[in-house]
Design a protein around this motif. Structure first.
Motif, mmCIF file in Angstrom:
data_model
loop_
_atom_site.group_PDB
_atom_site.id
_atom_site.type_symbol
_atom_site.label_atom_id
_atom_site.label_comp_id
_atom_site.label_asym_id
_atom_site.label_seq_id
_atom_site.Cartn_x
_atom_site.Cartn_y
_atom_site.Cartn_z
ATOM 1 N N PRO A 95 -2.413 -4.568 3.233
ATOM 2 C CA PRO A 95 -2.147 -3.686 4.373
ATOM 3 C C PRO A 95 -3.374 -2.866 4.776
ATOM 4 O O PRO A 95 -3.551 -2.558 5.969
ATOM 5 N N MET A 96 -4.218 -2.489 3.810
ATOM 6 C CA MET A 96 -5.415 -1.712 4.112
ATOM 7 C C MET A 96 -6.324 -2.486 5.075
ATOM 8 O O MET A 96 -6.767 -1.931 6.092
ATOM 9 N N ALA A 97 -6.589 -3.756 4.764
ATOM 10 C CA ALA A 97 -7.476 -4.582 5.618
ATOM 11 C C ALA A 97 -6.837 -4.784 6.987
ATOM 12 O O ALA A 97 -7.538 -4.777 8.012
ATOM 13 N N TRP A 98 -5.514 -4.973 6.999
ATOM 14 C CA TRP A 98 -4.864 -5.214 8.273
ATOM 15 C C TRP A 98 -4.945 -3.986 9.166
ATOM 16 O O TRP A 98 -5.224 -4.084 10.356
ATOM 17 N N LEU A 99 -4.706 -2.819 8.630
ATOM 18 C CA LEU A 99 -4.792 -1.578 9.399
ATOM 19 C C LEU A 99 -6.217 -1.351 9.910
ATOM 20 O O LEU A 99 -6.426 -0.898 11.043
ATOM 21 N N SER A 123 -8.342 -3.674 10.626
ATOM 22 C CA SER A 123 -8.584 -4.635 11.712
ATOM 23 C C SER A 123 -7.983 -4.143 13.016
ATOM 24 O O SER A 123 -8.356 -4.626 14.098
ATOM 25 N N LYS A 124 -7.093 -3.211 12.943
ATOM 26 C CA LYS A 124 -6.485 -2.630 14.132
ATOM 27 C C LYS A 124 -7.155 -1.314 14.543
ATOM 28 O O LYS A 124 -6.690 -0.620 15.453
ATOM 29 N N GLY A 125 -8.255 -1.007 13.903
ATOM 30 C CA GLY A 125 -9.000 0.203 14.258
ATOM 31 C C GLY A 125 -8.507 1.432 13.562
ATOM 32 O O GLY A 125 -8.910 2.553 13.945
ATOM 33 N N LEU A 126 -7.729 1.237 12.514
ATOM 34 C CA LEU A 126 -7.178 2.381 11.788
ATOM 35 C C LEU A 126 -7.836 2.510 10.415
ATOM 36 O O LEU A 126 -8.175 1.502 9.791
ATOM 37 N N THR A 127 -8.020 3.735 9.958
ATOM 38 C CA THR A 127 -8.623 3.981 8.645
ATOM 39 C C THR A 127 -7.660 4.822 7.827
ATOM 40 O O THR A 127 -7.574 6.055 8.025
ATOM 41 N N PRO A 128 -6.940 4.155 6.902
ATOM 42 C CA PRO A 128 -5.971 4.887 6.077
ATOM 43 C C PRO A 128 -6.669 5.923 5.166
ATOM 44 O O PRO A 128 -7.766 5.701 4.725
ATOM 45 N N LEU A 146 0.859 -1.173 0.000
ATOM 46 C CA LEU A 146 0.000 0.000 0.000
ATOM 47 C C LEU A 146 0.905 1.235 0.000
ATOM 48 O O LEU A 146 1.781 1.373 0.862
ATOM 49 N N ASP A 147 0.692 2.145 -0.973
ATOM 50 C CA ASP A 147 1.549 3.311 -1.132
ATOM 51 C C ASP A 147 0.905 4.559 -0.520
ATOM 52 O O ASP A 147 -0.246 4.905 -0.834
ATOM 53 N N PHE A 148 1.714 5.229 0.361
ATOM 54 C CA PHE A 148 1.313 6.499 0.958
ATOM 55 C C PHE A 148 2.199 7.590 0.336
ATOM 56 O O PHE A 148 3.368 7.738 0.685
ATOM 57 N N ALA A 149 1.675 8.316 -0.633
ATOM 58 C CA ALA A 149 2.475 9.381 -1.278
ATOM 59 C C ALA A 149 2.557 10.592 -0.346
ATOM 60 O O ALA A 149 1.517 11.073 0.151
ATOM 61 N N ALA A 150 3.771 11.026 -0.112
ATOM 62 C CA ALA A 150 3.983 12.180 0.777
ATOM 63 C C ALA A 150 5.317 12.860 0.382
ATOM 64 O O ALA A 150 6.170 12.243 -0.249
ATOM 65 N N PRO A 151 5.487 14.078 0.747
ATOM 66 C CA PRO A 151 6.737 14.767 0.402
ATOM 67 C C PRO A 151 7.970 14.086 1.033
ATOM 68 O O PRO A 151 7.850 13.462 2.081
ATOM 69 N N VAL A 177 2.708 -5.976 4.680
ATOM 70 C CA VAL A 177 2.409 -6.712 5.907
ATOM 71 C C VAL A 177 2.580 -8.193 5.606
ATOM 72 O O VAL A 177 1.924 -8.744 4.703
ATOM 73 N N HIS A 178 3.486 -8.861 6.413
ATOM 74 C CA HIS A 178 3.761 -10.291 6.236
ATOM 75 C C HIS A 178 3.484 -11.017 7.566
ATOM 76 O O HIS A 178 4.365 -11.030 8.443
ATOM 77 N N PRO A 179 2.281 -11.598 7.711
ATOM 78 C CA PRO A 179 1.976 -12.294 8.971
ATOM 79 C C PRO A 179 2.937 -13.469 9.174
ATOM 80 O O PRO A 179 3.175 -14.265 8.261
ATOM 81 N N GLY A 180 3.491 -13.584 10.400
ATOM 82 C CA GLY A 180 4.377 -14.695 10.726
ATOM 83 C C GLY A 180 5.668 -14.696 9.937
ATOM 84 O O GLY A 180 6.365 -15.726 9.899
ATOM 85 N N GLY A 181 6.000 -13.555 9.302
ATOM 86 C CA GLY A 181 7.237 -13.489 8.535
ATOM 87 C C GLY A 181 7.135 -14.201 7.199
ATOM 88 O O GLY A 181 8.171 -14.539 6.595
ATOM 89 N N ALA A 182 5.916 -14.466 6.693
ATOM 90 C CA ALA A 182 5.738 -15.164 5.418
ATOM 91 C C ALA A 182 6.284 -14.333 4.283
ATOM 92 O O ALA A 182 6.344 -13.094 4.349
ATOM 93 N N GLU A 183 6.721 -15.043 3.223
ATOM 94 C CA GLU A 183 7.292 -14.361 2.068
ATOM 95 C C GLU A 183 6.238 -13.540 1.335
ATOM 96 O O GLU A 183 6.542 -12.453 0.847
ATOM 97 N N THR A 184 4.998 -14.070 1.234
ATOM 98 C CA THR A 184 3.919 -13.366 0.543
ATOM 99 C C THR A 184 3.118 -12.563 1.550
ATOM 100 O O THR A 184 2.716 -13.073 2.608
ATOM 101 N N GLY A 185 2.905 -11.295 1.231
ATOM 102 C CA GLY A 185 2.209 -10.422 2.160
ATOM 103 C C GLY A 185 0.693 -10.406 1.937
ATOM 104 O O GLY A 185 0.136 -11.037 1.027
#
Length: 354
Positions: A343-347, A349-354, A251-256, A332-340
């Motif tokens: 990130p939007m859904a994971w955030l 689930s933590k109560g965050l809204t990107p 997930l890309d967050f464009a910022a200066p 986001v790589h749960p358990g250190g897995a190679e395939t992520g």
């Protein structure tokens, strides 16, 4: 049967009456014997069971049988009226009392020794006379009564059958009405049960949502977004030739350039340095083993093995590696897995809204 004592014989005297004056069959019979006087006695008038037999006696040109016939006629007339005769119908026998004293028809005085008055004997003869009969041999009163009784029975049976039919129809109507009421009640009960179930589900859903919101609110206190003043430019799984895998893996967050990058959650820095197409990358491993990759940084502010808390600065936004502009690439790589994962859904689930 007892017979009368023979009376003294009287000298034979031919009658001077004409043949037309004599009761009989239309002529005077010269062969009839001398006249006899019937002197009834107590023994002769005593009732005898069975058919009454009268000895042939003649007195004054009348056969004793005529006396019996007269008594029978009197009994029939006194009991129920004169019997009608129809030559086209078979003769009908008339029942008579067992014993009818002959002095009823012609005697004026009661015999000596008799304990029953003549009036009582006449009443007895009348009371025991045969009922009124027709030429066909039917008792009119009895026939009328039997017909009325039969009619009443038929009417009663018809009324009973009609009542049974009416009761059956009424029972069918009541049963149908009861079935309709039962169906309506069942439908209403089913609808009420469904409404109750829906209300219960809605209540449970609402309760779950409230519980999740509460949980996320608590988590939101423990998590934070990686940067501020950003714009989401690319999402997880987006296809394109810009990515070597053929689709976007983060997930890309464009910022200066130089915008602060913060630790999303507390954890340990497990990698910090150059990573090829990812440019400068920092990997933060959370307590549950989930790895968060912060890529394309312009600078890194932490070192491997360092413990960080939620919101601590770990680097700055840059444009290093395979990029078209300054932005933070988060994976986001749960358990250190190679395939992520996304990130939007994971955030979220933590109560965050990107």
């Amino acid at each position: 049967m007892a017979s009368n004592r023979p009376a003294p014989e009287a000298p034979y005297m031919p009658s001077q009456r004409s043949e037309s004056d004599v009761f009989g069959y239309g002529s005077y019979h010269h062969d009839e014997g001398p006249q006899e006087v019937w002197n009834p006695t107590e023994e002769s008038v005593r009732p005898v069971r069975g058919k009454h037999r009268v000895a042939k006696q003649r007195s004054n040109g009348f056969a004793r049988s005529s006396t019996v016939l007269g008594v029978g006629v009197i009994a029939a007339v006194g009991g129920a009226g004169m019997a009608s005769a129809n030559t086209g119908k078979p003769p009908v026998s008339i029942s008579m009392p067992d014993v009818v004293p002959s002095f009823i028809s012609g005697g004026d005085e009661e015999p000596e020794g008799s304990t029953t008055p003549l009036s009582d004997l006449a009443k007895s003869a009348t009371a025991t006379a045969a009922p009124t009969v027709t030429a066909a041999g039917y008792d009119e009163d009895s026939t009328s009564g039997a017909g009325e009784s039969l009619r009443n029975r038929i009417m009663a049976q018809a009324e009973s059958q009609q009542n049974q039919v009416d009761n059956k129809e009424q029972l069918a109507v009541q049963t149908a009405a009861a079935d309709q009421v039962a169906k309506a009640e069942a439908a209403a009960a089913k609808e009420a049960a469904e409404e109750a179930a829906d209300a219960k589900k809605a209540a449970e859903k609402k309760a779950a949502e409230e519980a999740e919101a509460k949980r996320l609110a608590e988590l939101a206190k423990q998590y934070t977004l990686p940067t501020s003043s950003y714009t989401i430019t690319s999402t997880f799984g987006q296809a394109g030739s810009l990515w070597s895998s053929g689709y976007h893996t983060g997930l890309d967050f464009a910022a200066p350039t130089g915008t602060l990058i913060k630790a999303v959650h507390s954890g340990t820095i497990t990698e910090a340095g150059w990573a090829g197409s990812y440019g400068y990358r920092t990997i933060l491993t959370l307590d549950d083993g989930t790895e968060l990759w912060f890529c394309h940084q312009s600078s890194i502010s932490v070192s491997v093995g360092q413990k960080v808390a939620t919101g601590d600065v770990i680097g700055r936004v840059g444009a290093t590696g395979n990029v078209t502009g300054a932005h933070l690439h988060l994976e986001v790589h749960p358990g250190g897995a190679e395939t992520g994962i996304d990130p939007m859904a994971w955030l979220q689930s933590k109560g965050l809204t990107p």
